[in-house]
Every structure is written in C-alpha cells, then in structure tokens.
Design a protein around this motif. Structure first.
Motif, PDB file in Angstrom:
ATOM      1  N   TYR A   1      35.409  22.424  35.949  1.00  0.00           N
ATOM      2  CA  TYR A   1      34.739  23.699  36.158  1.00  0.00           C
ATOM      3  C   TYR A   1      35.044  24.153  37.578  1.00  0.00           C
ATOM      4  O   TYR A   1      35.659  23.418  38.361  1.00  0.00           O
ATOM      5  CB  TYR A   1      33.226  23.559  35.944  1.00  0.00           C
ATOM      6  N   VAL A   2      34.610  25.373  37.914  1.00  0.00           N
ATOM      7  CA  VAL A   2      34.904  25.953  39.228  1.00  0.00           C
ATOM      8  C   VAL A   2      33.629  26.031  40.048  1.00  0.00           C
ATOM      9  O   VAL A   2      32.578  26.469  39.561  1.00  0.00           O
ATOM     10  CB  VAL A   2      35.557  27.336  39.094  1.00  0.00           C
ATOM     11  N   THR A   3      33.731  25.601  41.305  1.00  0.00           N
ATOM     12  CA  THR A   3      32.612  25.631  42.232  1.00  0.00           C
ATOM     13  C   THR A   3      33.101  26.191  43.564  1.00  0.00           C
ATOM     14  O   THR A   3      34.254  26.605  43.686  1.00  0.00           O
ATOM     15  CB  THR A   3      32.035  24.213  42.417  1.00  0.00           C
ATOM     16  N   GLY A   4      32.208  26.239  44.569  1.00  0.00           N
ATOM     17  CA  GLY A   4      32.593  26.721  45.891  1.00  0.00           C
ATOM     18  C   GLY A   4      32.352  28.193  46.116  1.00  0.00           C
ATOM     19  O   GLY A   4      32.981  28.810  46.981  1.00  0.00           O
ATOM     20  N   PHE A   5      31.401  28.774  45.361  1.00  0.00           N
ATOM     21  CA  PHE A   5      31.063  30.186  45.556  1.00  0.00           C
ATOM     22  C   PHE A   5      30.059  30.288  46.706  1.00  0.00           C
ATOM     23  O   PHE A   5      28.861  30.491  46.508  1.00  0.00           O
ATOM     24  CB  PHE A   5      30.459  30.765  44.271  1.00  0.00           C
ATOM     25  N   ASP A   6      30.554  30.144  47.933  1.00  0.00           N
ATOM     26  CA  ASP A   6      29.649  30.172  49.077  1.00  0.00           C
ATOM     27  C   ASP A   6      29.943  31.294  50.062  1.00  0.00           C
ATOM     28  O   ASP A   6      29.109  31.619  50.899  1.00  0.00           O
ATOM     29  CB  ASP A   6      29.648  28.827  49.802  1.00  0.00           C
ATOM     30  N   GLU A   7      31.118  31.905  49.974  1.00  0.00           N
ATOM     31  CA  GLU A   7      31.446  33.062  50.802  1.00  0.00           C
ATOM     32  C   GLU A   7      31.495  34.314  49.931  1.00  0.00           C
ATOM     33  O   GLU A   7      31.725  34.232  48.718  1.00  0.00           O
ATOM     34  CB  GLU A   7      32.794  32.864  51.500  1.00  0.00           C
ATOM     35  N   ALA A   8      31.299  35.477  50.557  1.00  0.00           N
ATOM     36  CA  ALA A   8      31.178  36.718  49.798  1.00  0.00           C
ATOM     37  C   ALA A   8      32.396  37.025  48.940  1.00  0.00           C
ATOM     38  O   ALA A   8      32.284  37.630  47.867  1.00  0.00           O
ATOM     39  CB  ALA A   8      30.903  37.885  50.751  1.00  0.00           C
ATOM     40  N   THR A   9      33.585  36.612  49.400  1.00  0.00           N
ATOM     41  CA  THR A   9      34.818  36.954  48.681  1.00  0.00           C
ATOM     42  C   THR A   9      35.268  35.866  47.705  1.00  0.00           C
ATOM     43  O   THR A   9      36.276  36.041  47.018  1.00  0.00           O
ATOM     44  CB  THR A   9      35.956  37.230  49.680  1.00  0.00           C
ATOM     45  N   ASP A  10      34.554  34.758  47.629  1.00  0.00           N
ATOM     46  CA  ASP A  10      34.950  33.672  46.728  1.00  0.00           C
ATOM     47  C   ASP A  10      34.871  34.145  45.279  1.00  0.00           C
ATOM     48  O   ASP A  10      33.889  34.782  44.874  1.00  0.00           O
ATOM     49  CB  ASP A  10      34.048  32.463  46.930  1.00  0.00           C
ATOM     50  N   LYS A  11      35.880  33.768  44.489  1.00  0.00           N
ATOM     51  CA  LYS A  11      35.912  34.272  43.120  1.00  0.00           C
ATOM     52  C   LYS A  11      36.782  33.390  42.240  1.00  0.00           C
ATOM     53  O   LYS A  11      37.510  32.511  42.703  1.00  0.00           O
ATOM     54  CB  LYS A  11      36.452  35.707  43.093  1.00  0.00           C
ATOM     55  N   VAL A  12      36.688  33.671  40.944  1.00  0.00           N
ATOM     56  CA  VAL A  12      37.604  33.114  39.954  1.00  0.00           C
ATOM     57  C   VAL A  12      38.062  34.292  39.101  1.00  0.00           C
ATOM     58  O   VAL A  12      37.251  35.126  38.696  1.00  0.00           O
ATOM     59  CB  VAL A  12      36.934  32.011  39.111  1.00  0.00           C
ATOM     60  N   THR A  13      39.377  34.377  38.856  1.00  0.00           N
ATOM     61  CA  THR A  13      39.961  35.518  38.152  1.00  0.00           C
ATOM     62  C   THR A  13      40.538  35.057  36.823  1.00  0.00           C
ATOM     63  O   THR A  13      41.455  34.235  36.781  1.00  0.00           O
ATOM     64  CB  THR A  13      41.056  36.185  38.994  1.00  0.00           C
ATOM     65  N   PHE A  14      40.014  35.610  35.744  1.00  0.00           N
ATOM     66  CA  PHE A  14      40.508  35.318  34.401  1.00  0.00           C
ATOM     67  C   PHE A  14      41.452  36.433  33.965  1.00  0.00           C
ATOM     68  O   PHE A  14      41.150  37.629  34.154  1.00  0.00           O
ATOM     69  CB  PHE A  14      39.349  35.232  33.406  1.00  0.00           C
ATOM     70  N   THR A  15      42.562  36.063  33.375  1.00  0.00           N
ATOM     71  CA  THR A  15      43.480  37.043  32.799  1.00  0.00           C
ATOM     72  C   THR A  15      43.340  36.989  31.287  1.00  0.00           C
ATOM     73  O   THR A  15      43.505  35.930  30.666  1.00  0.00           O
ATOM     74  CB  THR A  15      44.927  36.740  33.193  1.00  0.00           C
ATOM     75  N   VAL A  16      42.977  38.125  30.696  1.00  0.00           N
ATOM     76  CA  VAL A  16      42.736  38.196  29.254  1.00  0.00           C
ATOM     77  C   VAL A  16      43.520  39.360  28.674  1.00  0.00           C
ATOM     78  O   VAL A  16      43.806  40.343  29.367  1.00  0.00           O
ATOM     79  CB  VAL A  16      41.233  38.350  28.944  1.00  0.00           C
ATOM     80  N   THR A  17      43.871  39.247  27.411  1.00  0.00           N
ATOM     81  CA  THR A  17      44.676  40.282  26.769  1.00  0.00           C
ATOM     82  C   THR A  17      43.920  40.901  25.605  1.00  0.00           C
ATOM     83  O   THR A  17      42.980  40.320  25.055  1.00  0.00           O
ATOM     84  CB  THR A  17      45.998  39.701  26.251  1.00  0.00           C
ATOM     85  N   SER A  18      44.341  42.092  25.240  1.00  0.00           N
ATOM     86  CA  SER A  18      43.792  42.777  24.076  1.00  0.00           C
ATOM     87  C   SER A  18      44.922  43.556  23.413  1.00  0.00           C
ATOM     88  O   SER A  18      45.765  44.146  24.111  1.00  0.00           O
ATOM     89  CB  SER A  18      42.669  43.724  24.488  1.00  0.00           C
ATOM     90  N   ASP A  19      44.958  43.547  22.086  1.00  0.00           N
ATOM     91  CA  ASP A  19      46.006  44.271  21.374  1.00  0.00           C
ATOM     92  C   ASP A  19      45.860  45.776  21.535  1.00  0.00           C
ATOM     93  O   ASP A  19      46.846  46.517  21.535  1.00  0.00           O
ATOM     94  CB  ASP A  19      45.982  43.919  19.889  1.00  0.00           C
ATOM     95  N   THR A  20      44.605  46.227  21.650  1.00  0.00           N
ATOM     96  CA  THR A  20      44.315  47.653  21.802  1.00  0.00           C
ATOM     97  C   THR A  20      43.222  47.816  22.844  1.00  0.00           C
ATOM     98  O   THR A  20      42.614  46.842  23.284  1.00  0.00           O
ATOM     99  CB  THR A  20      43.822  48.265  20.473  1.00  0.00           C
ATOM    100  N   SER A  21      42.958  49.044  23.217  1.00  0.00           N
ATOM    101  CA  SER A  21      41.806  49.316  24.065  1.00  0.00           C
ATOM    102  C   SER A  21      40.552  49.084  23.231  1.00  0.00           C
ATOM    103  O   SER A  21      40.355  49.742  22.201  1.00  0.00           O
ATOM    104  CB  SER A  21      41.849  50.751  24.582  1.00  0.00           C
ATOM    105  N   LYS A  22      39.725  48.132  23.661  1.00  0.00           N
ATOM    106  CA  LYS A  22      38.606  47.718  22.813  1.00  0.00           C
ATOM    107  C   LYS A  22      37.469  47.180  23.670  1.00  0.00           C
ATOM    108  O   LYS A  22      37.687  46.628  24.735  1.00  0.00           O
ATOM    109  CB  LYS A  22      39.067  46.643  21.831  1.00  0.00           C
ATOM    110  N   LEU A  23      36.261  47.354  23.154  1.00  0.00           N
ATOM    111  CA  LEU A  23      35.061  46.881  23.821  1.00  0.00           C
ATOM    112  C   LEU A  23      34.738  45.458  23.357  1.00  0.00           C
ATOM    113  O   LEU A  23      34.728  45.161  22.160  1.00  0.00           O
ATOM    114  CB  LEU A  23      33.887  47.806  23.512  1.00  0.00           C
ATOM    115  N   TYR A  24      34.464  44.585  24.334  1.00  0.00           N
ATOM    116  CA  TYR A  24      34.157  43.185  24.041  1.00  0.00           C
ATOM    117  C   TYR A  24      32.836  42.787  24.689  1.00  0.00           C
ATOM    118  O   TYR A  24      32.513  43.229  25.792  1.00  0.00           O
ATOM    119  CB  TYR A  24      35.242  42.260  24.601  1.00  0.00           C
ATOM    120  N   ASP A  25      32.101  41.919  23.991  1.00  0.00           N
ATOM    121  CA  ASP A  25      30.961  41.241  24.608  1.00  0.00           C
ATOM    122  C   ASP A  25      31.494  40.108  25.473  1.00  0.00           C
ATOM    123  O   ASP A  25      32.422  39.399  25.074  1.00  0.00           O
ATOM    124  CB  ASP A  25      30.031  40.660  23.548  1.00  0.00           C
ATOM    125  N   LEU A  26      30.882  39.956  26.638  1.00  0.00           N
ATOM    126  CA  LEU A  26      31.274  38.912  27.577  1.00  0.00           C
ATOM    127  C   LEU A  26      30.117  37.945  27.763  1.00  0.00           C
ATOM    128  O   LEU A  26      28.969  38.365  27.921  1.00  0.00           O
ATOM    129  CB  LEU A  26      31.652  39.527  28.929  1.00  0.00           C
TER     130      LEU A  26
END
Length: 473
Positions: A59-84
C-alpha cells in the motif's frame, strides 16, 4: 462520511500487479475495476507492507506534505461517469484526501478513523475516452491508501422529495418558497453569494445578480453586541428580498460567555472552539444552570431579528449550527449528541415559542450520527471548499443517502462555484450554491472571471432576473 450505497457498485476486485508494470485490471468498461496503489505513480509517497490486510503487494503511505500524492492512470472506452471508491486505513484519526481528476476538478473525501482497512465511497469521476489520471493528494494527510475501484455509474432515479415543510404552521411565504424550490430541483440550480456587497460585485463582473444572497446574524450575538457590534444583515436581506431574491441566513454564534479575548483568540472569534471555554454539553446538562439560561437568551435575541424578516414577508433558508461535525465551532466541540440536542432546542424555541413560521430549516452536516432527524429538517446541505469548480458529487451522494432522497440538497457554502456542465454530467442536483465572500469569490485561483461568466450566463443556472415571480410559480 456515509457510503453511497444506492449508486456504488461493490463488485470490488483485488488484483495484484507488478510494481514496475501497468496495473492489472479487467478490460475497460467491463464493470468494476480495481487499481492497486503500489502500482501507481508516487509523488513524495512510498510503498509499505507493515499494516496487515492490504491487497496486492503493498500500500502507499507518506502523505505528510501538502503535495504528496499517488496518481492512478485509468482508461475508458468512451466518455462515461464512474463511481469511485478508495480502500484506506485512517489509523491516525479522521482524515481527508483531495481527489483530482485529470489535473483539474478537485473534490474532497473524508476518511473515518479506524484501525483496519475500509472502503470509502469517493463520489464520481467523469472519465474521458482514453487515458485519465486520478490523483489522491495529501489534504489532511497521514493515512494509508491500498487501492481505488471504479465502476460505471447507474442512472439516478427520480427524486421523491417531501411535499410539505416540517413546521405544519409554516406561513404562506415559506410554503411558496418551498413549492418553488421543489419545482426546480433536479432541473436548475440557483446561483448564490455570501454577503450583498459581493452579490453586487458579481453583477458588475458578469452582468447577472445571484438569485440567493446569504447573510450572517453573527453581529447580533449578545456577546458581540455587548462589545459594540451593530448588525446590518437583516437590512441587507430585506433589500435583496425586495428585488425578488431569495434569502439564506446562517449564524456564527459567538459563545454566550467564556470568550478568551487574547492576542491569539480575539473576542470576535468566539464562535471558534479554541476561542472560548464555553462547554455546550455542560450547558445542556440541566435547564437550571446559568449557561443554559444564556443559550436561551441568545436564541431569543436572534428570534428578534428573524421576526423582523417574518414581519417584512421574507421567507428564510435558515441554516444554524453549521459545520457542527467539524468540531471547530463550539456547538460541535463536544460531539454529536449535544449538537443535536441544541438543534432541537433551537427548533422548538423558534417555532413553538416565538412562532417563527417563515423558516425553512437547513441542516448542514454530512455524517449520519450527527443528523437530528427528519422531523426538524427541511433541506440538507454541505459546505465544500475544493478548487476546480467541480460538481462536488461525493458530498451530494452522501446527502442523498442521509435523507433517503426525500430532502432537497444545497451547496450552502462553497469556495469555487460549480460549472454547470459538470453538474449536469454528474447528475449532482444541488438546489443552490453560495460562494463565500472575500478571498474566494474575488480570487481567480478559486473563481476565474472566465468561469464566473460561464456559470452566470448558463441556462442551467438561475439568476435574480430569472426567478422573478417565484412566489407564484
């Protein structure tokens, strides 16, 4: 934060992936897809395995500074609304993360404190056809992220809004306002602004005046009046009402007594928990103690001002005890039960004792445990301070669940006015929005001139000129 059970598909799939390869997942649009955090792109964060129960390889940890992040790249076949949804362990207490879609619209998601992993509904994301990025950025920080899951959103069912106000003695003005609000709910959104001076500023910038103006009864609080404050909110409310506008009223209730009045905590900040030693739980412990008497004194003082509005024919979207669950205001500092008890006293005193029948009662917290109940609440609302002019779907869906879709829902305070195309795409049917005043409405980082013009000239957004005659709608 309550889970959006009606719209979130819980077909969660924990799929392992290599730390150096693209995340393993099911084909695009085939249903729910899970992305492991350790396979995502890290920014100031690290992978760990110390907290048992994670899926994948870590898992990912270390969210202690304002800019800390994790970036997920996800795809979609069409423009579509998803629950997250986000699988998280908030082992250091209640936390929040910022969800940033494709580097733009931002939403805030609350993580309830817990010792184990849990799945938290995080609203919706409108993915473009092709590749998209979803960033989880530190915000309150100090939490652990295991994975995210996206699933195609179901269409929102028709709303089943209550037909009547909770106060059976509500006057004709309040009833007319509620009827009008029901007629536009899910079809349009009312534009709104905190403070009349900034509503006039918007008119200068866009050529349009907000339909709703919100005012604050703060300076009528007795502990402020005795120090020389003179309120003008009632006059400003009547002025906007006489132009055909709608009025929202909140109350930064300066604590009845116990103001510190130090260099760090001035007397005029006495609505903050850290600026007073006033204990709401102790005050409510009996009806005979001195501080209970002061609570009633203050409510009676505010009743005088609300009566002025009633006498002027002004129906009021009344939002007391706002943001209680945050704990930063004294009325929420001792937890949910005292806050709910105080709400009940307010409702009874103003409705049954003072016969204030012009009030539409607006509750302003998200969590189920803080909700005082359907019998004293007409409208649900949230205060959302997230940049990007997004649809605030996380908070909207949470309130849908809280009110079982029988209560209309408003964005009572926002930092960034929502873009109408985003609201419609996300089916986030906020009834109105009110942007906070100085440093927000006049700050391009929150509300650019281009976005304000786009919002205020949209057919989906109702302005003052477009709601004339609402009493007869």
């Amino acid at each position: 934060m309550a889970s959006t059970l009606k719209y979130l598909l819980y077909g969660l799939v924990a799929l392992a992936g290599s730390a150096n390869a693209a995340p393993a997942c099911t084909p695009a649009d085939a249903g729910a897809r899970t992305f492991e955090a350790e396979d995502a792109t890290l920014g100031g964060t690290t992978v760990d395995t110390a907290q048992a129960g994670f899926t994948g390889k870590g898992y990912v940890t270390g969210f202690d500074e304002a800019t800390d992040k994790v970036t997920f790249t996800v795809t979609s076949d069409t423009s579509k609304l998803y629950d997250l949804s986000i699988r998280v362990a908030a082992i250091y207490g209640d936390k929040r993360t910022s969800v940033v879609l494709n580097g733009g619209a931002t939403s805030e998601v609350a993580f309830p404190a817990g010792t184990t992993w849990t799945t938290v509904a995080a609203g919706q994301v409108l993915l473009n056809a092709g590749s998209n990025t979803i960033d989880l950025v530190s915000n309150w920080g100090w939490y652990l992220i295991d994975s995210i899951t996206i699933a195609p959103s179901a269409s929102r069912p028709a709303h089943q809004i209550n037909t009547a106000l909770v106060n059976t003695a509500a006057d004709a003005n309040a009833k007319a306002l509620y009827t009008y609000l029901r007629s536009i709910y899910g079809k349009k959104i009312l534009s709104g602004q905190q403070e009349l001076v900034y509503a006039n500023w918007i008119a200068q910038q866009t050529g349009k005046t907000p339909a709703v103006v919100a005012v604050d009864l703060m300076d009528y609080s007795p502990s402020r009046v005795e120090r020389g404050t003179v309120g003008t909110a009632v006059e400003e409310a009547i002025q906007h009402h006489e132009k055909g506008g709608i009025i929202s009223v909140l109350w930064h209730w300066n604590a009845p007594t116990g103001l510190y009045d130090t260099e760090e905590h001035k007397w005029w900040s006495g609505f903050y928990t850290d600026a007073t030693d006033f204990d709401v739980a102790a005050a409510l412990s009996s009806t005979t103690n001195a501080n209970y008497t002061l609570l009633i004194r203050d409510i009676d003082a505010i009743a005088v001002q609300l009566k002025r509005l009633q006498d002027a024919g002004v129906p009021v979207l009344w939002r007391p005890l706002h943001e209680a669950e945050g704990g930063w205001f004294w009325w929420g500092a001792k937890g949910a039960e005292p806050a709910k008890k105080l709400w009940g006293i307010l409702y009874d005193r103003l409705t049954n004792y003072h016969k204030l029948n012009n009030l539409v009662w607006v509750w302003n917290s998200l969590q189920t445990t803080w909700y005082p109940g359907d019998a004293t609440v007409d409208i649900l609302s949230a205060d959302v301070y997230a940049k990007g002019n997004g649809p605030m779907s996380t908070e909207y869906n949470t309130l849908i669940d809280l009110g079982k879709d029988k209560k209309m829902i408003a964005a009572a305070e926002v930092g960034a006015a929502p873009l109408p195309d985003q609201l419609q795409a996300y089916e986030a049917h906020w009834l109105w929005f009110v942007v906070w005043g100085d440093s927000f409405i006049n700050n391009a980082e929150w509300n650019s001139p281009e976005n304000l013009k786009k919002i205020y000239t949209s057919d989906y957004v109702l302005t003052l000129d477009e709601i004339q005659g609402w009493r007869n709608a």
